[in-house]
Motif scaffolding. Sequence first.
Motif, PDB file in Angstrom:
ATOM      1  N   THR A 135       3.592   0.514  13.388  1.00 58.62           N
ATOM      2  CA  THR A 135       3.099   1.556  14.377  1.00 58.62           C
ATOM      3  C   THR A 135       4.239   1.652  15.509  1.00 58.62           C
ATOM      4  O   THR A 135       3.959   2.344  16.437  1.00 58.62           O
ATOM      5  CB  THR A 135       1.871   1.326  14.727  1.00 58.62           C
ATOM      6  N   GLY A 136       5.157   0.728  15.385  1.00 56.85           N
ATOM      7  CA  GLY A 136       6.110   0.610  16.189  1.00 56.85           C
ATOM      8  C   GLY A 136       5.745   0.455  17.763  1.00 56.85           C
ATOM      9  O   GLY A 136       6.139   0.419  18.953  1.00 56.85           O
ATOM     10  N   HIS A 137       4.498  -0.875  17.543  1.00 58.03           N
ATOM     11  CA  HIS A 137       4.305  -1.479  18.570  1.00 58.03           C
ATOM     12  C   HIS A 137       3.455  -0.742  19.409  1.00 58.03           C
ATOM     13  O   HIS A 137       3.655  -1.112  20.819  1.00 58.03           O
ATOM     14  CB  HIS A 137       5.215  -2.712  19.194  1.00 58.03           C
ATOM     15  N   ARG A 138       2.757   0.373  19.336  1.00 62.18           N
ATOM     16  CA  ARG A 138       2.034   1.125  20.274  1.00 62.18           C
ATOM     17  C   ARG A 138       1.025   0.203  20.832  1.00 62.18           C
ATOM     18  O   ARG A 138       0.503   0.777  21.844  1.00 62.18           O
ATOM     19  CB  ARG A 138       1.914   2.439  19.348  1.00 62.18           C
ATOM     20  N   LEU A 139       0.352  -0.498  19.912  1.00 65.41           N
ATOM     21  CA  LEU A 139      -0.812  -1.180  20.394  1.00 65.41           C
ATOM     22  C   LEU A 139      -0.546  -2.771  20.719  1.00 65.41           C
ATOM     23  O   LEU A 139      -1.366  -3.661  20.705  1.00 65.41           O
ATOM     24  CB  LEU A 139      -2.001  -1.098  19.378  1.00 65.41           C
ATOM     25  N   ASP A 140       0.762  -3.026  21.086  1.00 69.31           N
ATOM     26  CA  ASP A 140       1.384  -4.315  21.172  1.00 69.31           C
ATOM     27  C   ASP A 140       2.327  -4.346  22.251  1.00 69.31           C
ATOM     28  O   ASP A 140       3.521  -4.597  21.933  1.00 69.31           O
ATOM     29  CB  ASP A 140       1.757  -5.005  19.969  1.00 69.31           C
ATOM     30  N   ARG A 141       2.022  -3.803  23.702  1.00 65.62           N
ATOM     31  CA  ARG A 141       3.025  -3.790  24.521  1.00 65.62           C
ATOM     32  C   ARG A 141       2.940  -5.031  25.322  1.00 65.62           C
ATOM     33  O   ARG A 141       1.761  -5.726  25.623  1.00 65.62           O
ATOM     34  CB  ARG A 141       2.488  -2.757  25.563  1.00 65.62           C
ATOM     35  N   ILE A 142       4.069  -5.445  26.142  1.00 68.54           N
ATOM     36  CA  ILE A 142       4.044  -6.671  26.985  1.00 68.54           C
ATOM     37  C   ILE A 142       3.076  -6.747  27.733  1.00 68.54           C
ATOM     38  O   ILE A 142       2.399  -7.582  28.108  1.00 68.54           O
ATOM     39  CB  ILE A 142       5.553  -6.735  27.572  1.00 68.54           C
ATOM     40  N   TRP A 143       2.810  -5.338  28.708  1.00 64.54           N
ATOM     41  CA  TRP A 143       1.860  -5.420  29.782  1.00 64.54           C
ATOM     42  C   TRP A 143       0.289  -5.942  29.064  1.00 64.54           C
ATOM     43  O   TRP A 143      -0.594  -6.224  29.860  1.00 64.54           O
ATOM     44  CB  TRP A 143       1.814  -4.057  30.319  1.00 64.54           C
ATOM     45  N   MET A 144       0.032  -5.649  27.905  1.00 68.53           N
ATOM     46  CA  MET A 144      -1.150  -5.739  27.425  1.00 68.53           C
ATOM     47  C   MET A 144      -1.708  -7.294  27.307  1.00 68.53           C
ATOM     48  O   MET A 144      -2.567  -7.606  27.411  1.00 68.53           O
ATOM     49  CB  MET A 144      -1.320  -4.852  25.960  1.00 68.53           C
ATOM     50  N   ILE A 145      -0.515  -8.082  27.249  1.00 68.16           N
ATOM     51  CA  ILE A 145      -0.802  -9.641  27.125  1.00 68.16           C
ATOM     52  C   ILE A 145      -1.499  -9.990  28.533  1.00 68.16           C
ATOM     53  O   ILE A 145      -2.686 -10.537  28.304  1.00 68.16           O
ATOM     54  CB  ILE A 145       0.286 -10.490  26.926  1.00 68.16           C
ATOM     55  N   PRO A 146      -1.018  -9.884  29.581  1.00 64.37           N
ATOM     56  CA  PRO A 146      -1.850 -10.288  30.879  1.00 64.37           C
ATOM     57  C   PRO A 146      -3.023  -9.568  30.878  1.00 64.37           C
ATOM     58  O   PRO A 146      -4.213 -10.238  31.420  1.00 64.37           O
ATOM     59  CB  PRO A 146      -0.789 -10.232  31.963  1.00 64.37           C
ATOM     60  N   VAL A 147      -3.132  -8.406  30.791  1.00 61.59           N
ATOM     61  CA  VAL A 147      -4.198  -7.698  30.941  1.00 61.59           C
ATOM     62  C   VAL A 147      -5.410  -7.844  30.062  1.00 61.59           C
ATOM     63  O   VAL A 147      -6.556  -8.093  30.268  1.00 61.59           O
ATOM     64  CB  VAL A 147      -3.952  -6.056  30.942  1.00 61.59           C
ATOM     65  N   ALA A 148      -4.983  -8.139  28.674  1.00 59.93           N
ATOM     66  CA  ALA A 148      -6.155  -8.480  27.734  1.00 59.93           C
ATOM     67  C   ALA A 148      -6.682  -9.760  28.053  1.00 59.93           C
ATOM     68  O   ALA A 148      -8.005 -10.334  28.025  1.00 59.93           O
ATOM     69  CB  ALA A 148      -5.508  -8.407  26.464  1.00 59.93           C
ATOM     70  N   PHE A 149      -5.811 -10.802  28.283  1.00 60.02           N
ATOM     71  CA  PHE A 149      -6.194 -12.209  28.459  1.00 60.02           C
ATOM     72  C   PHE A 149      -7.004 -12.579  29.976  1.00 60.02           C
ATOM     73  O   PHE A 149      -7.836 -13.275  29.998  1.00 60.02           O
ATOM     74  CB  PHE A 149      -5.034 -13.229  28.511  1.00 60.02           C
ATOM     75  N   THR A 150      -6.551 -11.603  31.077  1.00 54.33           N
ATOM     76  CA  THR A 150      -7.324 -11.690  32.223  1.00 54.33           C
ATOM     77  C   THR A 150      -8.675 -11.127  31.951  1.00 54.33           C
ATOM     78  O   THR A 150      -9.789 -11.831  32.296  1.00 54.33           O
ATOM     79  CB  THR A 150      -6.546 -10.931  33.165  1.00 54.33           C
ATOM     80  N   VAL A 151      -9.026  -9.884  31.284  1.00 56.45           N
ATOM     81  CA  VAL A 151     -10.044  -9.479  30.878  1.00 56.45           C
ATOM     82  C   VAL A 151     -10.946 -10.423  30.167  1.00 56.45           C
ATOM     83  O   VAL A 151     -12.148 -10.723  30.393  1.00 56.45           O
ATOM     84  CB  VAL A 151      -9.972  -8.160  30.488  1.00 56.45           C
ATOM     85  N   SER A 152     -10.292 -11.206  29.149  1.00 55.92           N
ATOM     86  CA  SER A 152     -11.070 -12.097  28.295  1.00 55.92           C
ATOM     87  C   SER A 152     -11.284 -13.163  28.960  1.00 55.92           C
ATOM     88  O   SER A 152     -12.688 -13.602  28.750  1.00 55.92           O
ATOM     89  CB  SER A 152     -10.299 -12.324  27.124  1.00 55.92           C
TER      90      SER A 152
END
Length: 176
Positions: A135-152
């Motif tokens: 999918t061209g990394h549409r759901l795997d962006r660098i900014w998602m890492i800190p956001v997802a892990f912070t929320v979790s």
Amino acid sequence: MTRQTRRDLGLLALRLGAGAVLAAHGTQKLFGWFGGGGINGTGQAFESMGFRPGRATALASGLGEAGGGALLALGLATPVAGAAAAGAMAGAASVHVPNGFFSQKGGLEFPGVLGWTAASLGVTGAGRYSLDHVTGHRLDRIWMIPVAFTVSAVAAAALIGKRVKGLAAAEDDEDA
């Protein structure tokens, strides 16, 4: 075989193995599959462990494990999948902490390894043999890492903190 191909095959094998184990555990909680208690049975078990409300906690845990595990296996939305599964495993590990590290004594070894693996995959990414790549990394962006892990992390800490306070209050009631 190139180094990149070896890396991608290794990530695929790791994702499939860890994702399948996580998904199986989650479906035990959600649907009662593989000898699990389903939402009602797991909710009652969670209540007895101090998680309140038990049914809602069972749903959240089951979704984190089944959803995160399935997404990890597919290599889709890998940062979010890894963070969700790691958060669910943090909750599980909190129950096992009093028993030490090793599984044979009821310790946190198993949920700890699953959580660590999920988190590592969430940070590393799924590799070339994944739906993220397709999918061209549409759901795997660098900014998602800190956001997802912070929320979790915030959600897991709140859940664990609520459990600890509830257990302390129950212990105080017993002493009174």
